[in-house]
Design a protein around this motif. Sequence first.
Motif, PDB file in Angstrom:
ATOM      1  N   VAL A 206       0.861  -1.186   0.000  1.00  0.00           N
ATOM      2  CA  VAL A 206       0.000   0.000   0.000  1.00  0.00           C
ATOM      3  C   VAL A 206       0.894   1.231   0.000  1.00  0.00           C
ATOM      4  N   THR A 207       0.508   2.233  -0.813  1.00  0.00           N
ATOM      5  CA  THR A 207       1.211   3.517  -0.854  1.00  0.00           C
ATOM      6  C   THR A 207       0.185   4.620  -0.624  1.00  0.00           C
ATOM      7  N   LEU A 208       0.485   5.532   0.320  1.00  0.00           N
ATOM      8  CA  LEU A 208      -0.419   6.641   0.598  1.00  0.00           C
ATOM      9  C   LEU A 208       0.383   7.829   1.088  1.00  0.00           C
ATOM     10  N   ARG A 209      -0.276   8.987   1.107  1.00  0.00           N
ATOM     11  CA  ARG A 209       0.372  10.228   1.541  1.00  0.00           C
ATOM     12  C   ARG A 209       0.113  10.456   3.028  1.00  0.00           C
ATOM     13  N   VAL A 210       0.841  11.432   3.575  1.00  0.00           N
ATOM     14  CA  VAL A 210       0.661  11.794   4.973  1.00  0.00           C
ATOM     15  C   VAL A 210      -0.736  12.380   5.170  1.00  0.00           C
ATOM     16  N   GLY A 211      -1.479  11.862   6.123  1.00  0.00           N
ATOM     17  CA  GLY A 211      -2.845  12.303   6.382  1.00  0.00           C
ATOM     18  C   GLY A 211      -3.887  11.565   5.585  1.00  0.00           C
ATOM     19  N   GLU A 212      -3.497  10.789   4.575  1.00  0.00           N
ATOM     20  CA  GLU A 212      -4.443  10.046   3.750  1.00  0.00           C
ATOM     21  C   GLU A 212      -4.781   8.717   4.424  1.00  0.00           C
ATOM     22  N   THR A 213      -6.013   8.242   4.220  1.00  0.00           N
ATOM     23  CA  THR A 213      -6.469   6.980   4.791  1.00  0.00           C
ATOM     24  C   THR A 213      -6.810   6.001   3.682  1.00  0.00           C
ATOM     25  N   THR A 214      -6.681   4.734   4.002  1.00  0.00           N
ATOM     26  CA  THR A 214      -7.057   3.657   3.085  1.00  0.00           C
ATOM     27  C   THR A 214      -7.463   2.445   3.904  1.00  0.00           C
ATOM     28  N   THR A 215      -8.124   1.485   3.247  1.00  0.00           N
ATOM     29  CA  THR A 215      -8.619   0.288   3.923  1.00  0.00           C
ATOM     30  C   THR A 215      -7.867  -0.927   3.410  1.00  0.00           C
ATOM     31  N   ILE A 216      -7.346  -1.704   4.355  1.00  0.00           N
ATOM     32  CA  ILE A 216      -6.645  -2.945   4.039  1.00  0.00           C
ATOM     33  C   ILE A 216      -7.506  -4.104   4.517  1.00  0.00           C
ATOM     34  N   GLY A 217      -7.776  -5.051   3.649  1.00  0.00           N
ATOM     35  CA  GLY A 217      -8.604  -6.185   4.003  1.00  0.00           C
ATOM     36  C   GLY A 217      -7.808  -7.290   4.676  1.00  0.00           C
ATOM     37  N   VAL A 218      -8.453  -7.947   5.668  1.00  0.00           N
ATOM     38  CA  VAL A 218      -7.893  -9.140   6.303  1.00  0.00           C
ATOM     39  C   VAL A 218      -8.653 -10.325   5.717  1.00  0.00           C
ATOM     40  N   VAL A 219      -7.990 -11.141   4.914  1.00  0.00           N
ATOM     41  CA  VAL A 219      -8.618 -12.217   4.151  1.00  0.00           C
ATOM     42  C   VAL A 219      -8.251 -13.556   4.777  1.00  0.00           C
ATOM     43  N   VAL A 220      -9.236 -14.416   4.931  1.00  0.00           N
ATOM     44  CA  VAL A 220      -9.031 -15.765   5.432  1.00  0.00           C
ATOM     45  C   VAL A 220      -9.274 -16.750   4.290  1.00  0.00           C
ATOM     46  N   GLN A 221      -8.462 -17.804   4.236  1.00  0.00           N
ATOM     47  CA  GLN A 221      -8.577 -18.794   3.168  1.00  0.00           C
ATOM     48  C   GLN A 221      -8.573 -20.201   3.762  1.00  0.00           C
ATOM     49  N   ASN A 222      -9.436 -21.037   3.180  1.00  0.00           N
ATOM     50  CA  ASN A 222      -9.445 -22.470   3.470  1.00  0.00           C
ATOM     51  C   ASN A 222      -9.653 -22.757   4.958  1.00  0.00           C
ATOM     52  N   VAL A 223     -10.685 -22.152   5.547  1.00  0.00           N
ATOM     53  CA  VAL A 223     -10.977 -22.360   6.960  1.00  0.00           C
ATOM     54  C   VAL A 223     -12.232 -23.200   7.093  1.00  0.00           C
ATOM     55  N   GLN A 224     -12.326 -23.979   8.163  1.00  0.00           N
ATOM     56  CA  GLN A 224     -13.471 -24.837   8.422  1.00  0.00           C
ATOM     57  C   GLN A 224     -14.084 -24.481   9.773  1.00  0.00           C
ATOM     58  N   ASP A 225     -15.399 -24.225   9.794  1.00  0.00           N
ATOM     59  CA  ASP A 225     -16.162 -24.008  11.027  1.00  0.00           C
ATOM     60  C   ASP A 225     -15.559 -22.881  11.866  1.00  0.00           C
ATOM     61  N   LEU A 226     -15.290 -21.734  11.237  1.00  0.00           N
ATOM     62  CA  LEU A 226     -14.717 -20.591  11.942  1.00  0.00           C
ATOM     63  C   LEU A 226     -15.815 -19.877  12.722  1.00  0.00           C
ATOM     64  N   TYR A 227     -15.591 -19.711  14.036  1.00  0.00           N
ATOM     65  CA  TYR A 227     -16.598 -19.080  14.907  1.00  0.00           C
ATOM     66  C   TYR A 227     -16.114 -17.727  15.461  1.00  0.00           C
ATOM     67  N   SER A 228     -14.869 -17.643  15.905  1.00  0.00           N
ATOM     68  CA  SER A 228     -14.339 -16.390  16.458  1.00  0.00           C
ATOM     69  C   SER A 228     -12.871 -16.260  16.087  1.00  0.00           C
ATOM     70  N   VAL A 229     -12.429 -15.001  15.915  1.00  0.00           N
ATOM     71  CA  VAL A 229     -11.046 -14.729  15.521  1.00  0.00           C
ATOM     72  C   VAL A 229     -10.516 -13.561  16.343  1.00  0.00           C
ATOM     73  N   PRO A 230      -9.900 -13.789  17.508  1.00  0.00           N
ATOM     74  CA  PRO A 230      -9.142 -12.724  18.187  1.00  0.00           C
ATOM     75  C   PRO A 230      -7.721 -12.678  17.620  1.00  0.00           C
ATOM     76  N   LEU A 231      -7.239 -11.480  17.304  1.00  0.00           N
ATOM     77  CA  LEU A 231      -5.900 -11.371  16.727  1.00  0.00           C
ATOM     78  C   LEU A 231      -5.228 -10.094  17.217  1.00  0.00           C
ATOM     79  N   LEU A 232      -3.881 -10.096  17.172  1.00  0.00           N
ATOM     80  CA  LEU A 232      -3.051  -8.966  17.577  1.00  0.00           C
ATOM     81  C   LEU A 232      -2.276  -8.483  16.359  1.00  0.00           C
ATOM     82  N   VAL A 233      -2.471  -7.188  16.003  1.00  0.00           N
ATOM     83  CA  VAL A 233      -1.835  -6.574  14.837  1.00  0.00           C
ATOM     84  C   VAL A 233      -0.749  -5.624  15.325  1.00  0.00           C
ATOM     85  N   GLN A 234       0.433  -5.672  14.691  1.00  0.00           N
ATOM     86  CA  GLN A 234       1.577  -4.843  15.058  1.00  0.00           C
ATOM     87  C   GLN A 234       1.957  -3.966  13.863  1.00  0.00           C
TER      88      GLN A 234
END
Length: 747
Positions: A621-649
Motif C-alpha cells: 500500500v502507498t499513501l500520503r501523509v494524512g491520507e487513509t485507506t482500507t486494508i482487508g484481512v482475508v481468510v482462506q481455506n478455513v473450516q467451522d470458523l466461529y471467532s477470531v481474536p488477533l493482535l496486529v503490530q
Amino acid sequence: MKLRYLSGLVVIVVAVLLAGCAKGNQQYNAGSKAESVKDYDTALDQYNNALRAQPNNIEYQLKVARARFEAGQWHVDQGRRLREQSNLELALMEFRKAAMIDPSSAVAAQEVQATIDLIAAKQGTTQSSAPTTPSAPEEPKLMAGPPQVQPLSRAPINMKATNDAKAVFDAIGKLAGLTVIFDADFTSRRISVELTNVTLEQALNIVALQSKAFWRPVTSNIIFVVPDQPQKRKEYEEEIVKTFYLHNTVLPQELTEIVTSIRQLLDLRRVQQINAQNAIVIRDTPDRIMLAQKIIEDIDKARPEVVIQVAVMQARTDRLRNMGIQPGTSAQLTFTPPTTSSSSTTAATTLPLNQLQHLSTADYSVTLPGAQASFLMTDSSTQIIDNPEIRVVDGQTAKLRIGDRVPVATGSFQAGVGVGTTGTGAGVVNPLVNTQFQYLDVGVNVDVTPRIHPDHEISMKVNVVVSSVTGTSNIGGISQPVISQRSIEHDIRLKDGEVNILGGLIERTDRNVINGWPGFANIPFFRYFFSNNTVEHIDTEVLIVLIPHIVRLPTMTAENLRSIASGTDTNAEVRLESEVMAPPVPKAQTVPTPPPAPPVATPAPAPPSQNPELRFEPGTVTLRVGETTTIGVVVQNVQDLYSVPLLVQYDPAVVSIEDVRQGGFLSGGTQEIAIVERVDKERGQAIISATRKPNTPGVSGSGTLLGIVVRGVAAGNSQISIVQVNAKDSQQRPIRMVTGEAAIQVQ
C-alpha cells in the motif's frame, strides 16, 4: 610501651568502625538514589548491603522493608502489563519474581496462580493433582450420605405407555434391575408417558412428576415411592449433617450475616454457628446442604486489602521588613508653682489667685518625646513533609494521626466569685470549678475507607485534616488554644498505583503598617526619618497526595459466578448435568446431521491437511501523509470458523489504525457479528476480536474477514503484521492459522 600498644589498638578499632559506618552510609545513599529513579531492585540490594554493614540500624531496616514492598509491587505491575499483551510466559516470570522478593505479598501469589490457569486454558490442559501416597488401612466410616441407586443396566430407556402409575414404575424398575416399593398412602392414577432415550433417573423423575410423588433409594437396588406431600417429605427425606469451617471471617457479626443469608435463601431450620471455631453446622437434606455449600464457598473469600501511601507536604515562608525612625507622638507639660512650705503636700498643686501675676516660664516643665530607629529583616522558611503508609481491609476505615494532642477546656465555666465587690484586689475563687478538659488531635489526621473493585480500581472515602496551634485566646480566665485547620473530605475512584493530588491549599497574608507623623510619613525618602514601615508576607501551602496499591485481590473464580439449579419454591434440590442431558446414543443408532450453514459464494475448501491462511490484501500500500485507506484481512481455506481474536503490530511513527470494519465473511451475509477493538497508538498495537452470535455454527471457506482503516502519519515505511491469532471453531476448539503481513509506504 604498653600505653603505646593500647593507643594503637584503639586507633585500629575506631578506624574499622568508621570504615564500616562509611561503607553502610555509602550503600544507603546509593539505595536512596536508585529509589528516587524507581529502580527498586537496585535499591533493595543496596539497602540490604547497608543493613548487613549495620544490622542494628533501625532506619536501614525500615528502608529494606519498604524497598521490598515497592520492588514486589513493581514486578506485579509489570506482569499485569505483559499479561494484557497476552505474553503469559513473561508475565508469569514477573509474578514469580515478585513473590520471591516479597514472600508476604498475597497478590503476587494470586497472580501467579491466575496466570498458570490462563496458560493451562490456552494450551487446553488442566493442572493434575499430586499423586497421593497410599495410607494405612482405616476403620469403617459412617456413610457420608443416603444410599445411591446402582442399577444393573444403564442403557437408555425408550418406553411409551398409558397405564396405572404403579405399573409404569414397576416396568421402569424391571428395565434397570430395581425393586420398587410403594408407601401405603400412595394413590395410583392412570398416566400416559412417552420416554425416548432417557436415563433411569430421568424416567423415574418424569413418572413421579406425573403421579404427584417422589422417590428415594432405600438400598442400591430398591427404591421407595411416596406421595409428594410436605409431611411425607418430612418423614422420608433423609438428612445429613455437615460442618463448614470458614477461613476468612474475622468478627462474629460476619459469621452471623452468612448464617442469616443461607437460612433465608434456603429456608433452613437447623443451622448453628460456632463462633469459637469460626464454623457453621447444618443438618438438612443433601440437596440443601449442597446449595448451602455453594453459597458459603462463594462468600467465604479473603477480603481484599490496599496500601495507601499518603504524602502531606506543607511549606511556609515568612518575610518581615521593619525599617524607619519612629519619632515620639506626644509631649508632657508639667506645672510646678513655687511652694511656701517644703513639708506641705498640697502647696505644690495649689496657688492663691493673687499670685497668678507672678508666674513665669520657670514654673513649667516640658518632657520631650524620644524616637526609635528600626532596621529589621526576617526571612524564615518551614517545610513539613509526612509520608506515612496505611494498610487497610476493604470496607474498613483506617485512621492515621500524626502530631500532638492539645488539651481544650470543655464543660461549664465559672469566671470566679469575688470576696469583695469593689477594688482591684478583691479575692477570687479558682475559676476552674466544673471545668473538664478534652484532647484534640492536632497535626495530620487521615481517615480513609476504601472499596476495592475487581477491575483493579479503588473507591475511597477520604477525610484529611491538617491543623496546627497558631495562638491562644483567654476565655473565662482560661487560656484556650487557637487551632488553624485545613480539611478535605470527598469520594474518589483511582486505579492501582494512580497518583492523585487531593488539593493544594494555598494561604497568603500581606500586611503593611505605617506609624509616624501625619504628612511627614507620606514624603518620599524623608518618611524613613519621621515614620516606621512594617511589611510582612506570609505564604502557606499544603499539598496532599494519595497513591493506592492493591496488595490482595478479590478471588472470584468462574465457579463462583456460575449459577446452579435449586429446584422449586417448596422443594429445594440440585440436579446433575448427567441427569438432565440425554445419554450417548448407541452405535447401532444413527443421528441425523444438522442442516448446513447458509451458502456462501466462496471457493471450495482445501484438504483438511492444509492449514488455513490469514493475510492482508493488498499486500503493498502507498499513501500520503494524512491520507487513509482500507486494508482487508482475508481468510482462506478455513473450516467451522466461529471467532477470531488477533493482535496486529505496526510502526506508530509511520501509520496509525483509525477504524475496524466488518468484512462480511464471518457473518455469512445474514447476521451481525460482534467486533471488539482496542488500539494502542503509542505502542503500535491493535487487539481485534470478531465473533459470531452464540449457539450458531461456524463458517467455512474463504473471504474477507475484516477491513482495517489505516492513516499515514509521517513519511517512511512500515510493516503491518498479525503477530498472534487465537481462532476457534463453534466447539471452542483452536484453529491453527498461517499469518502474513503487508508493506505500507507513506510519502
